[in-house]
Motif scaffolding. Structure first.
Motif, PDB file in Angstrom:
ATOM      1  N   THR A  45      -8.237   2.264  -3.517  1.00 45.88           N
ATOM      2  CA  THR A  45      -8.007   0.877  -3.149  1.00 45.88           C
ATOM      3  C   THR A  45      -6.918   0.280  -4.041  1.00 45.88           C
ATOM      4  N   SER A  61      -0.209  -5.203  -5.445  1.00 44.55           N
ATOM      5  CA  SER A  61       0.036  -5.358  -4.007  1.00 44.55           C
ATOM      6  C   SER A  61       1.523  -5.339  -3.706  1.00 44.55           C
ATOM      7  N   LEU A  93       2.708  -1.730  -4.069  1.00 43.25           N
ATOM      8  CA  LEU A  93       2.223  -0.906  -2.962  1.00 43.25           C
ATOM      9  C   LEU A  93       3.034  -1.155  -1.695  1.00 43.25           C
ATOM     10  N   SER A  94       3.432  -2.385  -1.485  1.00 42.56           N
ATOM     11  CA  SER A  94       4.257  -2.708  -0.318  1.00 42.56           C
ATOM     12  C   SER A  94       5.594  -1.975  -0.390  1.00 42.56           C
ATOM     13  N   GLU A 100       5.007   1.769   0.219  1.00 44.17           N
ATOM     14  CA  GLU A 100       4.734   2.026   1.637  1.00 44.17           C
ATOM     15  C   GLU A 100       6.016   1.912   2.453  1.00 44.17           C
ATOM     16  N   GLN A 125      -1.134   3.756   4.266  1.00 44.90           N
ATOM     17  CA  GLN A 125      -2.324   2.929   4.168  1.00 44.90           C
ATOM     18  C   GLN A 125      -3.363   3.364   5.197  1.00 44.90           C
ATOM     19  N   LYS A 152      -7.208   2.205   6.806  1.00 42.44           N
ATOM     20  CA  LYS A 152      -8.180   1.120   6.892  1.00 42.44           C
ATOM     21  C   LYS A 152      -9.530   1.671   7.300  1.00 42.44           C
ATOM     22  N   ARG A 172      -9.106  -1.451   2.615  1.00 39.17           N
ATOM     23  CA  ARG A 172      -7.834  -0.756   2.757  1.00 39.17           C
ATOM     24  C   ARG A 172      -7.701   0.263   1.636  1.00 39.17           C
ATOM     25  N   TYR A 173      -7.294   1.451   2.002  1.00 35.11           N
ATOM     26  CA  TYR A 173      -7.108   2.515   1.028  1.00 35.11           C
ATOM     27  C   TYR A 173      -5.671   3.020   1.115  1.00 35.11           C
ATOM     28  N   PHE A 174      -5.196   3.549  -0.010  1.00 34.96           N
ATOM     29  CA  PHE A 174      -3.834   4.069  -0.065  1.00 34.96           C
ATOM     30  C   PHE A 174      -3.865   5.521  -0.514  1.00 34.96           C
TER      31      PHE A 174
END
Length: 225
Positions: free
Chosen positions: A33, A49, A52-53, A56, A63, A65, A70-72
Protein backbone atom coordinates in the motif's frame (compact mmCIF):
# COMPACT_ATOMS: atom_id res chain seq x y z
CA UNK A 1 16.98 17.02 -28.67
CA UNK A 2 18.55 13.82 -29.93
CA UNK A 3 16.41 10.92 -31.12
CA UNK A 4 16.20 7.53 -29.43
CA UNK A 5 15.38 6.21 -25.96
CA UNK A 6 15.52 8.83 -23.22
CA UNK A 7 17.41 7.19 -20.34
CA UNK A 8 17.42 10.45 -18.43
CA UNK A 9 13.75 10.03 -17.55
CA UNK A 10 14.27 6.54 -16.16
CA UNK A 11 17.41 7.69 -14.36
CA UNK A 12 15.56 10.58 -12.76
CA UNK A 13 12.70 8.35 -11.62
CA UNK A 14 14.96 5.72 -10.05
CA UNK A 15 17.60 8.18 -8.84
CA UNK A 16 15.44 9.98 -6.30
CA UNK A 17 16.30 8.46 -2.86
CA UNK A 18 12.68 8.15 -1.73
CA UNK A 19 11.57 6.54 -4.98
CA UNK A 20 14.63 4.26 -4.95
CA UNK A 21 13.64 3.04 -1.48
CA UNK A 22 10.07 2.43 -2.61
CA UNK A 23 11.19 0.47 -5.66
CA UNK A 24 13.59 -1.56 -3.53
CA UNK A 25 10.74 -2.41 -1.16
CA UNK A 26 8.73 -3.69 -4.12
CA UNK A 27 11.62 -5.96 -5.14
CA UNK A 28 10.20 -8.40 -2.59
CA UNK A 29 7.56 -9.22 -5.17
CA UNK A 30 4.63 -8.30 -2.95
CA UNK A 31 2.12 -5.55 -3.68
CA UNK A 32 2.28 -2.85 -1.00
CA UNK A 33 0.00 0.00 0.00
CA UNK A 34 0.98 3.65 -0.24
CA UNK A 35 1.22 3.75 3.56
CA UNK A 36 3.64 0.80 3.61
CA UNK A 37 5.75 2.36 0.86
CA UNK A 38 5.78 5.70 2.65
CA UNK A 39 7.20 3.90 5.68
CA UNK A 40 9.84 2.16 3.55
CA UNK A 41 10.89 5.52 2.09
CA UNK A 42 10.73 7.41 5.40
CA UNK A 43 8.38 10.06 4.00
CA UNK A 44 4.82 11.25 4.59
CA UNK A 45 1.87 9.60 2.89
CA UNK A 46 1.15 12.76 0.90
CA UNK A 47 4.70 12.88 -0.43
CA UNK A 48 4.60 9.15 -1.17
CA UNK A 49 1.44 9.58 -3.23
CA UNK A 50 3.22 12.14 -5.41
CA UNK A 51 6.18 9.82 -5.94
CA UNK A 52 3.91 6.87 -6.73
CA UNK A 53 2.09 8.90 -9.36
CA UNK A 54 5.40 9.67 -11.07
CA UNK A 55 6.54 6.03 -10.95
CA UNK A 56 3.21 4.87 -12.35
CA UNK A 57 3.33 7.46 -15.13
CA UNK A 58 6.84 6.24 -15.96
CA UNK A 59 5.56 2.63 -16.25
CA UNK A 60 7.83 1.40 -13.45
CA UNK A 61 4.98 0.38 -11.16
CA UNK A 62 1.38 -0.69 -11.61
CA UNK A 63 -1.58 -0.14 -9.36
CA UNK A 64 -3.91 -2.88 -8.21
CA UNK A 65 -7.26 -2.32 -6.54
CA UNK A 66 -8.86 -4.72 -4.10
CA UNK A 67 -12.08 -3.41 -2.63
CA UNK A 68 -11.39 -0.03 -1.08
CA UNK A 69 -7.66 -0.62 -0.96
CA UNK A 70 -5.01 0.24 -3.52
CA UNK A 71 -1.80 -1.71 -3.84
CA UNK A 72 1.33 -1.03 -5.86
CA UNK A 73 3.75 -3.49 -7.45
CA UNK A 74 6.54 -3.39 -10.01
CA UNK A 75 5.07 -3.15 -13.48
CA UNK A 76 6.69 -6.35 -14.80
CA UNK A 77 9.77 -8.59 -14.81
CA UNK A 78 11.75 -6.08 -16.85
CA UNK A 79 11.60 -3.54 -14.03
CA UNK A 80 12.75 -6.12 -11.48
CA UNK A 81 15.67 -7.16 -13.66
CA UNK A 82 16.63 -3.54 -14.27
CA UNK A 83 16.68 -2.77 -10.55
CA UNK A 84 18.68 -5.88 -9.64
CA UNK A 85 21.19 -5.08 -12.40
CA UNK A 86 21.55 -1.53 -11.11
CA UNK A 87 22.10 -2.92 -7.59
CA UNK A 88 24.81 -5.21 -8.93
CA UNK A 89 26.43 -2.35 -10.84
CA UNK A 90 26.34 -0.13 -7.73
CA UNK A 91 27.87 -2.88 -5.59
CA UNK A 92 30.66 -3.43 -8.12
CA UNK A 93 31.47 0.29 -8.01
CA UNK A 94 31.51 0.37 -4.22
CA UNK A 95 28.25 2.28 -3.80
CA UNK A 96 26.86 0.44 -0.80
CA UNK A 97 24.57 1.36 2.04
CA UNK A 98 25.48 -0.30 5.33
CA UNK A 99 22.58 -1.37 7.50
CA UNK A 100 24.04 -3.74 10.09
CA UNK A 101 21.67 -6.23 11.63
CA UNK A 102 20.83 -9.93 11.93
CA UNK A 103 18.95 -9.99 8.63
CA UNK A 104 22.00 -9.06 6.52
CA UNK A 105 23.52 -12.58 6.43
CA UNK A 106 20.08 -14.03 5.69
CA UNK A 107 19.63 -11.68 2.73
CA UNK A 108 23.01 -12.66 1.33
CA UNK A 109 22.28 -16.35 1.71
CA UNK A 110 18.85 -16.45 0.09
CA UNK A 111 16.39 -13.72 -0.78
CA UNK A 112 13.63 -13.02 -3.25
CA UNK A 113 14.53 -10.85 -6.24
CA UNK A 114 11.08 -9.72 -7.41
CA UNK A 115 9.83 -13.28 -8.09
CA UNK A 116 12.88 -15.55 -8.13
CA UNK A 117 15.64 -16.77 -5.82
CA UNK A 118 18.73 -14.62 -5.35
CA UNK A 119 21.74 -14.57 -3.05
CA UNK A 120 24.23 -17.40 -2.52
CA UNK A 121 21.56 -20.07 -3.04
CA UNK A 122 20.32 -18.44 -6.25
CA UNK A 123 23.82 -18.28 -7.73
CA UNK A 124 24.55 -21.83 -6.58
CA UNK A 125 21.42 -23.11 -8.32
CA UNK A 126 22.30 -21.53 -11.67
CA UNK A 127 25.93 -22.68 -11.42
CA UNK A 128 24.79 -26.28 -10.88
CA UNK A 129 22.26 -26.20 -13.72
CA UNK A 130 24.94 -24.89 -16.08
CA UNK A 131 27.59 -27.35 -14.88
CA UNK A 132 25.18 -30.27 -15.39
CA UNK A 133 24.23 -29.15 -18.89
CA UNK A 134 20.64 -28.31 -17.95
CA UNK A 135 21.01 -24.62 -18.82
CA UNK A 136 23.31 -23.11 -21.42
CA UNK A 137 24.69 -19.58 -21.26
CA UNK A 138 25.62 -17.31 -24.15
CA UNK A 139 26.69 -14.03 -22.64
CA UNK A 140 23.69 -12.79 -20.70
CA UNK A 141 21.31 -15.13 -22.55
CA UNK A 142 20.27 -18.44 -21.00
CA UNK A 143 18.37 -21.42 -22.40
CA UNK A 144 16.93 -24.61 -20.94
CA UNK A 145 18.29 -27.72 -22.67
CA UNK A 146 16.39 -30.93 -23.41
CA UNK A 147 18.25 -32.58 -20.56
CA UNK A 148 17.26 -29.67 -18.35
CA UNK A 149 13.60 -30.04 -19.29
CA UNK A 150 13.62 -33.61 -17.98
CA UNK A 151 15.27 -32.53 -14.74
CA UNK A 152 12.85 -29.66 -14.16
CA UNK A 153 9.86 -31.87 -14.98
CA UNK A 154 11.11 -34.39 -12.38
CA UNK A 155 10.99 -31.59 -9.78
CA UNK A 156 7.29 -31.20 -10.57
CA UNK A 157 7.33 -28.14 -12.80
CA UNK A 158 5.26 -28.01 -16.00
CA UNK A 159 7.84 -26.96 -18.60
CA UNK A 160 5.38 -26.66 -21.53
CA UNK A 161 3.35 -24.24 -19.40
CA UNK A 162 6.49 -22.16 -18.86
CA UNK A 163 7.20 -22.10 -22.58
CA UNK A 164 3.61 -21.01 -23.28
CA UNK A 165 4.19 -17.79 -21.35
CA UNK A 166 5.16 -14.68 -23.25
CA UNK A 167 8.26 -14.04 -21.16
CA UNK A 168 11.57 -15.96 -21.37
CA UNK A 169 11.86 -19.31 -19.62
CA UNK A 170 15.43 -18.56 -18.52
CA UNK A 171 17.18 -15.28 -17.93
CA UNK A 172 20.29 -14.33 -16.03
CA UNK A 173 20.12 -11.61 -13.41
CA UNK A 174 23.19 -10.00 -11.86
CA UNK A 175 23.22 -10.69 -8.12
CA UNK A 176 24.24 -7.59 -6.17
CA UNK A 177 25.59 -9.49 -3.14
CA UNK A 178 27.37 -12.32 -4.99
CA UNK A 179 28.26 -10.12 -7.99
CA UNK A 180 27.53 -13.02 -10.28
CA UNK A 181 24.38 -14.17 -12.08
CA UNK A 182 21.43 -16.04 -10.67
CA UNK A 183 18.46 -17.54 -12.54
CA UNK A 184 15.46 -15.39 -13.44
CA UNK A 185 12.65 -15.85 -15.96
CA UNK A 186 9.57 -18.03 -15.60
CA UNK A 187 11.75 -20.98 -14.57
CA UNK A 188 13.38 -19.01 -11.76
CA UNK A 189 9.96 -18.00 -10.49
CA UNK A 190 8.61 -21.56 -10.76
CA UNK A 191 11.54 -23.04 -8.84
CA UNK A 192 11.18 -20.58 -5.95
CA UNK A 193 7.44 -21.24 -5.90
CA UNK A 194 8.11 -24.99 -5.72
CA UNK A 195 10.55 -24.63 -2.81
CA UNK A 196 7.98 -22.64 -0.85
CA UNK A 197 5.02 -24.87 -1.79
CA UNK A 198 6.95 -27.99 -0.74
CA UNK A 199 7.80 -26.45 2.62
CA UNK A 200 11.53 -26.23 1.97
CA UNK A 201 11.56 -22.50 2.59
CA UNK A 202 9.41 -19.55 3.53
CA UNK A 203 9.64 -15.81 3.32
CA UNK A 204 10.65 -13.86 6.39
CA UNK A 205 8.05 -11.35 7.47
CA UNK A 206 8.80 -7.76 6.41
CA UNK A 207 11.97 -8.84 4.61
CA UNK A 208 13.18 -10.08 1.25
CA UNK A 209 15.00 -12.92 3.02
CA UNK A 210 14.06 -16.52 2.21
CA UNK A 211 14.53 -18.83 5.19
CA UNK A 212 15.16 -22.49 4.38
CA UNK A 213 14.27 -25.10 6.96
CA UNK A 214 16.99 -27.56 7.98
CA UNK A 215 15.35 -30.28 5.89
CA UNK A 216 14.67 -27.85 3.04
CA UNK A 217 18.31 -26.79 2.94
CA UNK A 218 19.42 -30.41 2.96
CA UNK A 219 17.15 -31.15 -0.01
CA UNK A 220 18.24 -28.00 -1.84
CA UNK A 221 21.93 -28.81 -1.44
CA UNK A 222 21.29 -32.40 -2.56
CA UNK A 223 19.49 -31.11 -5.66
CA UNK A 224 22.12 -28.48 -6.41
CA UNK A 225 25.38 -29.82 -4.92
Amino acid sequence: MKEGPDISQIGALIGDPARANMLTALMGGQALTATELAGAAGITLQTASSHLSKLEAGALIAQRKQGRHRYFALADDEVGLLLENIMGFAANRGHLRTRPGPKDPALRKARVCYNHLAGDFGVRMLDRLVADGDVTLDGDDAALTQRGEARIAAIGIDVPALRAQRRPVCRTCLDWSERRSHLAGSLGEALLGRFIADGWAKREKDSRAIRFTAEGERRFVALFP
